[in-house]
Scaffold this motif. Structure first.
Motif, PDB file in Angstrom:
ATOM      1  N   MET A  58       0.855  -1.189   0.000  1.00  0.00           N
ATOM      2  CA  MET A  58       0.000   0.000   0.000  1.00  0.00           C
ATOM      3  C   MET A  58       0.889   1.237   0.000  1.00  0.00           C
ATOM      4  N   ASN A  59       0.284   2.414  -0.223  1.00  0.00           N
ATOM      5  CA  ASN A  59       1.055   3.669  -0.242  1.00  0.00           C
ATOM      6  C   ASN A  59       2.257   3.593  -1.180  1.00  0.00           C
ATOM      7  N   MET A  60       2.011   3.225  -2.439  1.00  0.00           N
ATOM      8  CA  MET A  60       3.122   2.907  -3.335  1.00  0.00           C
ATOM      9  C   MET A  60       3.776   4.114  -3.996  1.00  0.00           C
ATOM     10  N   ALA A  61       3.068   5.217  -4.145  1.00  0.00           N
ATOM     11  CA  ALA A  61       3.583   6.350  -4.935  1.00  0.00           C
ATOM     12  C   ALA A  61       4.101   5.840  -6.278  1.00  0.00           C
ATOM     13  N   TYR A  62       3.348   4.944  -6.888  1.00  0.00           N
ATOM     14  CA  TYR A  62       3.782   4.277  -8.118  1.00  0.00           C
ATOM     15  C   TYR A  62       3.398   5.099  -9.345  1.00  0.00           C
ATOM     16  N   ILE A  63       2.225   5.693  -9.284  1.00  0.00           N
ATOM     17  CA  ILE A  63       1.776   6.511 -10.418  1.00  0.00           C
ATOM     18  C   ILE A  63       2.289   7.929 -10.205  1.00  0.00           C
ATOM     19  N   ARG A  64       3.037   8.424 -11.171  1.00  0.00           N
ATOM     20  CA  ARG A  64       3.683   9.735 -11.030  1.00  0.00           C
ATOM     21  C   ARG A  64       3.215  10.659 -12.147  1.00  0.00           C
ATOM     22  N   PRO A  65       3.326  11.966 -11.942  1.00  0.00           N
ATOM     23  CA  PRO A  65       2.992  12.869 -13.040  1.00  0.00           C
ATOM     24  C   PRO A  65       3.798  12.494 -14.279  1.00  0.00           C
ATOM     25  N   GLY A  66       3.119  12.204 -15.374  1.00  0.00           N
ATOM     26  CA  GLY A  66       3.797  11.847 -16.621  1.00  0.00           C
ATOM     27  C   GLY A  66       3.777  10.372 -16.937  1.00  0.00           C
ATOM     28  N   GLY A  67       3.455   9.522 -15.994  1.00  0.00           N
ATOM     29  CA  GLY A  67       3.440   8.085 -16.273  1.00  0.00           C
ATOM     30  C   GLY A  67       3.429   7.276 -15.000  1.00  0.00           C
ATOM     31  N   VAL A  68       4.237   6.230 -14.968  1.00  0.00           N
ATOM     32  CA  VAL A  68       4.368   5.440 -13.741  1.00  0.00           C
ATOM     33  C   VAL A  68       5.843   5.341 -13.379  1.00  0.00           C
ATOM     34  N   ALA A  69       6.119   4.994 -12.113  1.00  0.00           N
ATOM     35  CA  ALA A  69       7.483   5.041 -11.609  1.00  0.00           C
ATOM     36  C   ALA A  69       8.414   4.095 -12.346  1.00  0.00           C
ATOM     37  N   GLN A  70       7.944   2.910 -12.666  1.00  0.00           N
ATOM     38  CA  GLN A  70       8.802   1.967 -13.379  1.00  0.00           C
ATOM     39  C   GLN A  70       7.938   0.973 -14.145  1.00  0.00           C
ATOM     40  N   ASP A  71       8.582   0.313 -15.095  1.00  0.00           N
ATOM     41  CA  ASP A  71       7.866  -0.663 -15.911  1.00  0.00           C
ATOM     42  C   ASP A  71       7.576  -1.919 -15.089  1.00  0.00           C
ATOM     43  N   LEU A  72       6.697  -2.753 -15.639  1.00  0.00           N
ATOM     44  CA  LEU A  72       6.359  -4.001 -14.949  1.00  0.00           C
ATOM     45  C   LEU A  72       7.571  -4.917 -14.912  1.00  0.00           C
ATOM     46  N   PRO A  73       7.788  -5.609 -13.814  1.00  0.00           N
ATOM     47  CA  PRO A  73       8.910  -6.546 -13.775  1.00  0.00           C
ATOM     48  C   PRO A  73       8.598  -7.788 -14.596  1.00  0.00           C
ATOM     49  N   GLU A  74       9.617  -8.571 -14.852  1.00  0.00           N
ATOM     50  CA  GLU A  74       9.441  -9.798 -15.631  1.00  0.00           C
ATOM     51  C   GLU A  74       8.493 -10.746 -14.895  1.00  0.00           C
ATOM     52  N   GLY A  75       7.625 -11.340 -15.632  1.00  0.00           N
ATOM     53  CA  GLY A  75       6.727 -12.324 -15.026  1.00  0.00           C
ATOM     54  C   GLY A  75       5.483 -11.729 -14.403  1.00  0.00           C
ATOM     55  N   ALA A  76       5.357 -10.387 -14.434  1.00  0.00           N
ATOM     56  CA  ALA A  76       4.201  -9.753 -13.786  1.00  0.00           C
ATOM     57  C   ALA A  76       2.897 -10.141 -14.481  1.00  0.00           C
ATOM     58  N   LEU A  77       2.922 -10.133 -15.813  1.00  0.00           N
ATOM     59  CA  LEU A  77       1.679 -10.413 -16.532  1.00  0.00           C
ATOM     60  C   LEU A  77       1.204 -11.849 -16.289  1.00  0.00           C
ATOM     61  N   THR A  78       2.167 -12.782 -16.221  1.00  0.00           N
ATOM     62  CA  THR A  78       1.789 -14.172 -15.926  1.00  0.00           C
ATOM     63  C   THR A  78       1.154 -14.257 -14.545  1.00  0.00           C
ATOM     64  N   LYS A  79       1.771 -13.569 -13.594  1.00  0.00           N
ATOM     65  CA  LYS A  79       1.239 -13.591 -12.236  1.00  0.00           C
ATOM     66  C   LYS A  79      -0.169 -13.003 -12.192  1.00  0.00           C
ATOM     67  N   ILE A  80      -0.379 -11.934 -12.961  1.00  0.00           N
ATOM     68  CA  ILE A  80      -1.705 -11.311 -12.960  1.00  0.00           C
ATOM     69  C   ILE A  80      -2.741 -12.243 -13.599  1.00  0.00           C
ATOM     70  N   ARG A  81      -2.347 -12.877 -14.720  1.00  0.00           N
ATOM     71  CA  ARG A  81      -3.268 -13.828 -15.358  1.00  0.00           C
ATOM     72  C   ARG A  81      -3.665 -14.932 -14.387  1.00  0.00           C
ATOM     73  N   ASP A  82      -2.667 -15.485 -13.687  1.00  0.00           N
ATOM     74  CA  ASP A  82      -2.964 -16.543 -12.708  1.00  0.00           C
ATOM     75  C   ASP A  82      -3.849 -16.007 -11.591  1.00  0.00           C
ATOM     76  N   GLY A  83      -3.521 -14.774 -11.160  1.00  0.00           N
ATOM     77  CA  GLY A  83      -4.293 -14.159 -10.070  1.00  0.00           C
ATOM     78  C   GLY A  83      -5.752 -13.965 -10.462  1.00  0.00           C
ATOM     79  N   VAL A  84      -5.973 -13.521 -11.700  1.00  0.00           N
ATOM     80  CA  VAL A  84      -7.346 -13.306 -12.163  1.00  0.00           C
ATOM     81  C   VAL A  84      -8.116 -14.623 -12.163  1.00  0.00           C
TER      82      VAL A  84
END
Lengths: 445, 208
Positions: free
Chosen positions: A185-211
């Motif tokens: 929580m409290n990530m400060a991930y979304i910043r003016p202009g975009g997001v703080a960093q790109d998704l790490p490797e394997g994130a999309l697979t984890k999200i698919r499994d999570g869904v």
């Protein structure tokens, strides 16, 4: 009264005799109260009470078990975030706003960033990949927030099972957040202009499994509560507030949608490209706690649908930028996860320290001073899990916000408590407040 | 004047543009056509409200948003017309802004309005002098502004006349001062870490 009893005192005031219960001999007090004709009792509930959904104080005036008047006391979690932001740079602002409504940090960050981007005039320059990541993160956040609403709401009404299921499923989302942003929580991930960093490797697979997992798991709470006769008796016809009431009180979100009004900013005033996703606006027509509960349950599936579409889009946008191209606004370094936590990537450090004095100056200026935002004011509104979350941001042209005000939906919607509860039973106010789902961090800011 | 970090004095502006002081600018009125649905809103209001030219001091269109600067005496009238005739059913609260440099109109109150039936947004802005910071309450028009006005009173000291119970809402009842005014210091204490002392945020070297 012959002697003064510090544990159950009574005193005569202009309004009559007042009893305060602070302990002591209960029988003596009951006897004394029984001697008067008045049956009106004022009860203080909270701010430290397990059923008030946080540090909310309710002052109830009761006649028997019927509530005749409710007053809300708030401010116990006021932290002066808006004032503090006036002393930090625009980018540092995200670190503050994320702590307002702590159950939907990513929504707070997005509302703030959309307003800052509007002031900067870069709304259309935010890269598509960043926008899709924002949408995906917000929908994940909507799920985790609704899970708390459902779980604690049920717990406050005395049902413990739903809480376990809800927090189990929330954990799935928080693990994804932790993997992507480093924080739950409290990530400060979304910043003016975009997001703080790109998704790490394997994130999309984890999200698919999570869904997949969540879609299966959500059925547990649905089977437990929908149609459950005890749950229905505690929620149906309780906390009634119709469309006229919602409109005049400025109430939005699930409470408004439970009146049959399909008002969802994601559909009607799309931001972050929500017009490009297929999803339905969930409504109910009962105006009560049960309707709001059903809306939250059904919005979970809609969020999962949006997340799946985001994942598909992100697979096609692999490697695309996640920050605006303007180097005078974009954070100079791509962040990277090292052995000692999240920080500037080693490549970037090597460049600024070893090869380019200009890069070093640029980095230093942007990180310490920040960027200038042209003078003016902007209002950005998004559909948070609790309703319209609006960020009013004023700039004087400097590197720090001149004034930031958050129109937090919890703050506004809590005003509906008296309308929902007066005339009802004292036990039902717990369900009514839980159905508003106020988050006191957002209410008090 | 407090001495800030690294002995910075005055404004603490170390950006190399010494003396450059920015102020939140006071925009002039926008010219027609305003674009988007803003002309329609202005036309409708002019038709429905004969006193338009007297009540509306300025019409500003900036960054895709329409702001009507309303005289405080006319605020409730304009609000009623906007709600009943122009279908701005919802007021999303009120946000105070303190501009100490705008002499005679230091305190601003900003009301974002929403029309659900027409799917439109506009904004009302009222500015009053600090010495006479009174604005009529719009709670009778939009009941939901009750708490928002209390918050703005609490934070800025703007008094909303006609409010059913204008008391503090976030700060304790016996608090002195109104924290979000610009002349109210952020406060805080210096923090010592490994022998070095960092002053509180309001006393640090800062950039304009």
């Amino acid at each position: 009264m012959t002697t003064f009893d510090p544990y159950a005192p009574s005193r005569d005031t202009t309004e009559g005799k007042v009893f305060s219960v602070t302990g002591g001999d209960w029988d003596a007090l009951v006897q004394e109260i029984g001697a008067t004709k008045e049956e009106r009792v004022v009860v203080n509930m909270g701010p430290q009470h397990p059923s008030t959904h946080g540090v909310l104080r309710l002052v109830l005036e009761l006649e028997g078990e019927t509530i005749t008047e409710v007053r809300c006391g708030i401010g116990y979690l006021h932290t002066g975030i808006e004032k503090n932001m006036e002393y930090r740079s625009w980018t540092q602002g995200t670190t503050f706003v994320t702590r307002m409504d702590y159950l939907s940090p990513l929504h707070n960050e997005t509302a703030y960033c959309l307003a800052v981007e509007k002031l900067l005039g870069i709304t259309n320059d935010v890269p598509e990949r960043a926008t899709v990541i924002r949408v995906m993160m917000m929908e994940l956040n909507r799920i985790s927030s609704h899970m708390v609403a459902l779980g604690t709401g049920a717990l406050e009404l005395g049902a413990m099972g739903p809480m376990f299921f809800a927090f189990r499923d929330r954990e799935t989302v928080l693990e994804i957040f932790e993997m992507i942003t480093g924080l739950r929580m409290n990530m400060a991930y979304i910043r003016p202009g975009g997001v703080a960093q790109d998704l790490p490797e394997g994130a999309l697979t984890k999200i698919r499994d999570g869904v997949k997992l969540m879609r299966k798991n959500f059925k547990d709470n649905a089977t437990l509560l929908i149609g459950n006769s005890i749950w229905m008796k505690r929620t149906q016809g309780i906390g009634y507030l119709d469309l006229a009431g919602c409109t005049t009180l400025g109430i939005t979100g699930p409470v408004l949608r439970a009146t049959g009004m399909p008002w969802d900013l994601r559909k009607l005033q799309p931001y972050c490209g929500y017009e490009n996703y297929n999803f339905d606006v969930v409504t109910a027509d009962t105006c009560d706690v049960y309707g709001r509960f059903l809306i939250r349950m059904n919005e979970l599936e809609q969020s999962l649908r949006i997340i799946e579409q985001c994942v598909d889009k992100l697979e096609k946008l692999e490697g695309a930028p996640v920050m605006v191209a303007d180097k005078k606004i974009a954070w100079p370094a791509q962040l990277a996860l090292g052995g000692d936590g999240l920080g500037n990537s080693l490549d970037h450090i090597r460049q600024i320290m070893g090869t380019s004095m200009e890069s070093l100056i640029h980095h230093f200026k942007l990180v310490t001073e920040g960027f200038h935002v042209p003078a003016g004011q902007a209002y950005a509104a998004i559909e948070s899990p609790r309703g319209e979350l609006g960020a009013s941001v004023v700039s004087d042209g400097g590197t720090k916000p001149y004034r930031v005000h958050f129109r937090d939906p919890s703050f506004n919607n809590l005003q509906g408590t008296p309308a929902m509860s007066e005339g009802g039973m004292v036990a039902d106010i717990v369900g009514a407040v839980a159905s508003i789902d106020p988050v006191m961090g957002g209410v008090d800011r | 004047m407090t001495s800030g970090m690294f002995g910075a004095q005055g404004t603490g502006d170390t950006s190399g543009y010494g003396g450059l002081v920015r102020q939140a600018s006071n925009f002039g009125s926008s010219e027609r056509p305003y674009g988007s649905y803003f002309d329609e809103v202005a036309d409708d209001l002019e038709r429905a409200y004969p006193d338009f030219s007297d009540a509306i001091e300025r019409v500003v269109v900036d960054r895709g948003e329409l702001t009507l600067h309303v005289k405080r005496e006319k605020l409730v009238e304009v609000a009623m017309i906007l709600r009943d005739k122009l279908k701005f059913e919802m007021c999303m609260g009120v946000s105070g802004v303190h501009y100490p440099d705008q002499t005679g109109r230091e305190m601003h109150a900003v009301y974002p309005l929403l029309s659900m039936s027409k799917n439109q947004r506009i904004r009302l802005e009222v500015s009053v002098p600090d010495a006479d910071a009174h604005i009529p309450s719009v709670v009778e028009v939009w009941a939901g502004n009750n708490w928002h006005e209390r918050e703005t009173y609490d934070m800025f000291g703007i008094i909303f006349d006609g409010h059913p119970g204008l008391t503090r809402i976030l700060m304790p009842d016996d608090w002195e001062g109104h924290p979000q005014r610009k002349d109210y210091s952020l406060g805080g204490i210096a923090v010592e870490y490994k022998g070095a002392t960092t002053p509180p945020p309001s006393e640090r070297r800062s950039y304009k």
